[in-house]
Design a protein around this motif. Structure first.
Motif, PDB file in Angstrom:
ATOM      1  N   MET A  24       0.969  -1.248   0.008  1.00  0.00           N
ATOM      2  CA  MET A  24      -0.183  -0.005  -0.049  1.00  0.00           C
ATOM      3  C   MET A  24       0.983   1.339  -0.035  1.00  0.00           C
ATOM      4  N   ALA A  25       1.852   1.159   0.837  1.00  0.00           N
ATOM      5  CA  ALA A  25       2.982   2.290   0.701  1.00  0.00           C
ATOM      6  C   ALA A  25       3.414   2.504  -0.728  1.00  0.00           C
ATOM      7  N   HIS A  26       3.864   1.359  -1.327  1.00  0.00           N
ATOM      8  CA  HIS A  26       4.131   1.493  -2.914  1.00  0.00           C
ATOM      9  C   HIS A  26       3.086   2.322  -3.726  1.00  0.00           C
ATOM     10  N   GLY A  27       1.951   1.942  -3.359  1.00  0.00           N
ATOM     11  CA  GLY A  27       0.673   2.561  -4.214  1.00  0.00           C
ATOM     12  C   GLY A  27       0.553   4.022  -3.929  1.00  0.00           C
ATOM     13  N   ALA A  28       0.866   4.332  -2.662  1.00  0.00           N
ATOM     14  CA  ALA A  28       1.004   6.033  -2.309  1.00  0.00           C
ATOM     15  C   ALA A  28       1.912   6.624  -2.904  1.00  0.00           C
ATOM     16  N   LEU A  29       3.037   6.140  -3.007  1.00  0.00           N
ATOM     17  CA  LEU A  29       4.351   6.395  -3.718  1.00  0.00           C
ATOM     18  C   LEU A  29       3.998   6.634  -5.146  1.00  0.00           C
ATOM     19  N   LEU A  30       3.482   5.708  -5.866  1.00  0.00           N
ATOM     20  CA  LEU A  30       3.277   5.826  -7.285  1.00  0.00           C
ATOM     21  C   LEU A  30       2.211   7.077  -7.459  1.00  0.00           C
ATOM     22  N   GLU A  31       1.200   7.092  -6.771  1.00  0.00           N
ATOM     23  CA  GLU A  31       0.198   8.132  -7.060  1.00  0.00           C
ATOM     24  C   GLU A  31       0.854   9.392  -6.757  1.00  0.00           C
ATOM     25  N   THR A  32       1.784   9.556  -5.722  1.00  0.00           N
ATOM     26  CA  THR A  32       2.296  10.853  -5.607  1.00  0.00           C
ATOM     27  C   THR A  32       3.325  11.214  -6.784  1.00  0.00           C
ATOM     28  N   LEU A  33       4.187  10.060  -7.376  1.00  0.00           N
ATOM     29  CA  LEU A  33       4.973  10.249  -8.444  1.00  0.00           C
ATOM     30  C   LEU A  33       4.018  10.885  -9.491  1.00  0.00           C
ATOM     31  N   ARG A  34       2.836  10.321  -9.530  1.00  0.00           N
ATOM     32  CA  ARG A  34       2.007  10.591 -10.799  1.00  0.00           C
ATOM     33  C   ARG A  34       1.558  12.243 -10.757  1.00  0.00           C
ATOM     34  N   LEU A  35       1.273  12.563  -9.416  1.00  0.00           N
ATOM     35  CA  LEU A  35       0.931  13.850  -9.154  1.00  0.00           C
ATOM     36  C   LEU A  35       1.986  14.882  -9.418  1.00  0.00           C
ATOM     37  N   LEU A  59       3.554  16.258 -17.590  1.00  0.00           N
ATOM     38  CA  LEU A  59       3.879  14.900 -17.832  1.00  0.00           C
ATOM     39  C   LEU A  59       2.604  13.860 -17.359  1.00  0.00           C
ATOM     40  N   ASP A  60       2.482  13.082 -18.103  1.00  0.00           N
ATOM     41  CA  ASP A  60       1.572  11.580 -17.597  1.00  0.00           C
ATOM     42  C   ASP A  60       2.326  10.447 -17.290  1.00  0.00           C
ATOM     43  N   ALA A  61       2.203  10.194 -16.088  1.00  0.00           N
ATOM     44  CA  ALA A  61       2.967   8.726 -15.592  1.00  0.00           C
ATOM     45  C   ALA A  61       1.905   7.794 -15.392  1.00  0.00           C
ATOM     46  N   SER A  62       2.355   6.523 -15.967  1.00  0.00           N
ATOM     47  CA  SER A  62       1.661   5.220 -15.945  1.00  0.00           C
ATOM     48  C   SER A  62       2.700   4.483 -15.330  1.00  0.00           C
ATOM     49  N   TRP A  63       2.023   3.484 -14.627  1.00  0.00           N
ATOM     50  CA  TRP A  63       3.022   2.240 -13.903  1.00  0.00           C
ATOM     51  C   TRP A  63       2.359   0.975 -14.304  1.00  0.00           C
ATOM     52  N   GLY A 100      -2.891  17.234 -22.723  1.00  0.00           N
ATOM     53  CA  GLY A 100      -4.162  17.000 -22.116  1.00  0.00           C
ATOM     54  C   GLY A 100      -3.923  17.111 -20.476  1.00  0.00           C
ATOM     55  N   VAL A 101      -2.537  16.979 -20.017  1.00  0.00           N
ATOM     56  CA  VAL A 101      -2.162  17.083 -18.734  1.00  0.00           C
ATOM     57  C   VAL A 101      -2.397  18.308 -17.864  1.00  0.00           C
ATOM     58  N   SER A 102      -3.220  18.399 -16.855  1.00  0.00           N
ATOM     59  CA  SER A 102      -3.114  19.662 -16.207  1.00  0.00           C
ATOM     60  C   SER A 102      -2.645  19.348 -14.679  1.00  0.00           C
ATOM     61  N   VAL A 103      -2.314  20.376 -14.177  1.00  0.00           N
ATOM     62  CA  VAL A 103      -1.642  20.032 -12.761  1.00  0.00           C
ATOM     63  C   VAL A 103      -2.687  19.675 -11.841  1.00  0.00           C
ATOM     64  N   ASP A 104      -2.441  18.597 -11.251  1.00  0.00           N
ATOM     65  CA  ASP A 104      -3.842  17.684 -10.175  1.00  0.00           C
ATOM     66  C   ASP A 104      -3.459  18.775  -9.001  1.00  0.00           C
ATOM     67  N   PRO A 105      -4.769  19.214  -8.587  1.00  0.00           N
ATOM     68  CA  PRO A 105      -5.065  20.056  -7.543  1.00  0.00           C
ATOM     69  C   PRO A 105      -4.448  19.410  -6.010  1.00  0.00           C
ATOM     70  N   LEU A 106      -4.380  18.295  -5.978  1.00  0.00           N
ATOM     71  CA  LEU A 106      -3.744  17.362  -4.794  1.00  0.00           C
ATOM     72  C   LEU A 106      -2.519  17.515  -4.654  1.00  0.00           C
ATOM     73  N   LEU A 107      -1.689  18.163  -5.825  1.00  0.00           N
ATOM     74  CA  LEU A 107      -0.178  18.108  -5.721  1.00  0.00           C
ATOM     75  C   LEU A 107       0.352  18.821  -4.624  1.00  0.00           C
ATOM     76  N   SER A 108      -0.116  20.294  -4.339  1.00  0.00           N
ATOM     77  CA  SER A 108       0.111  21.273  -3.506  1.00  0.00           C
ATOM     78  C   SER A 108       0.201  20.706  -2.367  1.00  0.00           C
ATOM     79  N   PHE A 109      -0.512  19.610  -1.758  1.00  0.00           N
ATOM     80  CA  PHE A 109      -0.715  19.017  -0.447  1.00  0.00           C
ATOM     81  C   PHE A 109       0.544  18.034  -0.102  1.00  0.00           C
TER      82      PHE A 109
END
Length: 356
Positions: A58-69, A76-80, A102-111
Motif C-alpha cells: 500500500m505504501a508503494h501505491g501511495a508512492l506511485l500516486e504521489t509520483l503521478r501527481l 507529464l503523464d505517468a503510468s505504472w 491534456g495533462v493539467s496540474v492535479d490540485p492535490l499536488l500542492s498538499f
C-alpha cells in the motif's frame, strides 16, 4: 523526453509519500528520460504489522500516486505497471512518462509535502458536507468510504482501540518493532518516528524510553504497574474521542494480490491528500485492520496464545461496529479532524540516499 533534472524534481516530491513507521520501502532508478523504475521491498521479515507485505504494498501505491501527481506539475503523464516475474517481497514498478497536452496540474499536488500524521486529539467539530463529499469521492468508484461520526460511534471506536492497544503493547513481537521505530529526543526524523510526534506527554515519553530498553521491563510494568494504561489513554482512547470522524476504506472487491493492495495504497493517498485539501488532519489507525487480517486468515503473529485469541475477538468487535461480516474486506482505517499543524513530524531520507 524529460531532462534528468526534471526527473529528480519529480522524485524529490514523490519521496514524501507515507509509509508504515516511515520505513520508505523503495529505491529509485532512472532508467531513461521517460522511464523510472521503483524498486520496492517489504518489511514482513521483521515487522509483524507488515502482514504478507500488504502494508508495504500500500505504501508503494501511495508512492506511485504521489509520483503521478508530481509529474502533472511538469506537464507529464505517468503510468505504472508491475514488472513481470517480480516477487511480491521485492516488486519492481516501471513508471513511464510522456508529455501530453491534456495533462493539467492535479490540485492535490500542492498538499503532498503538507500532509502529516496528527496523533494528538483534534477538534470534534463535525465534518461539513463539502469535507464529507471530498473524502467520499477521493478513493474512486472501487471503494466505499464509511464514516463513524457520532459521539456514540467515536466512543465505540475508542473502546475498540483501547482493546487493540492492549494487544499491541503486550505482544513481545510488537515490542521488537516499537523499539526500533522511535527516534527518542527528536523533533524530526528522516527514517523513523520522532519522539515529539509519538503523541504522549514528555513525562510519559521519558518513562517509555527507559522501559522500552528491555522486554523484561515492559512485561514487569504491564503486569504490576498498569504500564499499558498511560499510553493507551494518550495514544488511543483520547485521540479516538477527539476527532471529527473515523473513516473506514472498504474495497468493493476483496484484494487478492500485489496489484490490488498497490491500488488500495493509491486510494489511501488520495483520501489523505483530499483530507488535507479540505482543512483536515488525519491519523492512520491500521493495527486493528492488520490484526483482523491475521485473525481472518487463521494465522497468529505471536508465540503467546492469548494474543491470537484477543485478535480474533477484536476482529469480531470491529466487524460488529461497522456492520460487516468476517469476509468483508477492509484496507484502511483512520481518524480525521481539524487541528493546528503538528509541531513534530517524520521527514524523509535525502533523495541521494534513495537513488540506485
Amino acid at each position: 523526453m524529460a531532462e534528468r533534472e526534471t526527473l529528480l524534481r519529480i522524485l524529490d516530491l514523490a519521496r514524501w509519500a507515507p509509509s508504515g513507521d516511515n520505513t520508505q520501502p523503495w529505491r529509485f532508478e532512472i532508467v531513461a528520460p521517460d522511464h523510472i523504475a521503483i524498486h520496492g521491498y517489504d518489511t514482513r521479515d521483521w515487522c509483524l504489522y507488515d502482514f504478507d507485505g500488504h502494508a508495504s504494498h500500500m505504501a508503494h501505491g501511495a508512492l506511485l500516486e504521489t509520483l503521478r501527481l508530481a509529474a502533472t506539475g511538469f506537464g507529464l503523464d505517468a503510468s505504472w505497471s508491475v514488472r513481470n516475474a517480480a516477487e511480491d517481497s521485492c516488486p519492481i514498478y516501471d513508471v513511464l512518462l510522456r508529455e501530453s497536452s491534456g495533462v493539467s496540474v492535479d490540485p492535490l499536488l500542492s498538499f503532498v509535502e503538507q500532509r502529516v500524521v496528527q496523533r494528538r486529539p483534534m477538534s470534534i467539530k463535525p465534518l461539513t458536507a463539502v469535507q464529507r463529499s471530498a473524502l467520499a469521492a477521493a478513493p474512486g468508484p472501487a471503494y466505499d468510504v464509511q464514516f463513524l461520526e457520532s459521539s456514540r460511534d467515536r466512543l465505540k471506536v475508542a473502546r475498540l482501540l483501547w482493546d487493540n492497544a492492549h494487544i499491541r503493547l503486550t505482544c513481545p513481537e510488537a515490542y521488537a518493532v516499537h523499539r526500533e521505530i522511535i527516534e527518542w529526543g527528536a523533533r524530526y526524523s528522516k527514517d523513523r518516528i520522532p519522539e515529539g510526534a509519538v503523541g504522549v506527554d514528555p513525562l510519559t515519553a521519558r518513562l517509555m524510553k527507559w522501559v522500552m530498553q528491555r522486554w523484561e521491563r515492559v512485561a514487569f510494568f504491564n503486569r504490576y504497574l498498569l504500564g499499558t494504561i498511560p499510553p493507551r489513554i494518550q495514544l488511543d482512547f483520547l485521540p479516538a474521542l477527539g476527532c471529527a470522524a473515523h473513516v473506514l476504506l472498504r474495497p468493493r472487491e476483496a484484494p487478492v494480490g500485489l496489484a490490488d493492495y498497490v491500488r488500495a495504497g493509491v486510494a489511501m493517498q488520495r483520501l489523505w491528500l483530499s483530507a488535507s485539501a479540505v482543512g483536515l488532519h488525519l491519523q492512520p489507525q491500521m493495527t486493528p485492520v492488520i490484526f483482523r487480517w491475521y485473525a481472518r486468515c487463521g494465522r497468529t503473529f505471536s508465540a503467546l496464545p492469548e494474543i491470537g485469541r484477543q485478535a480474533l475477538v477484536l476482529a469480531g468487535d470491529f466487524e460488529s461496529l461497522v456492520g460487516a461480516n468476517a469476509g468483508s474486506p477492509f484496507v484502511f482505517f483512520c481518524r480525521v479532524g481539524r487541528s493546528a499543524a503538528p509541531a513534530s513530524r517524520s521527514l524523509r531520507k535525502d533523495l541521494g540516499d534513495l537513488l540506485v
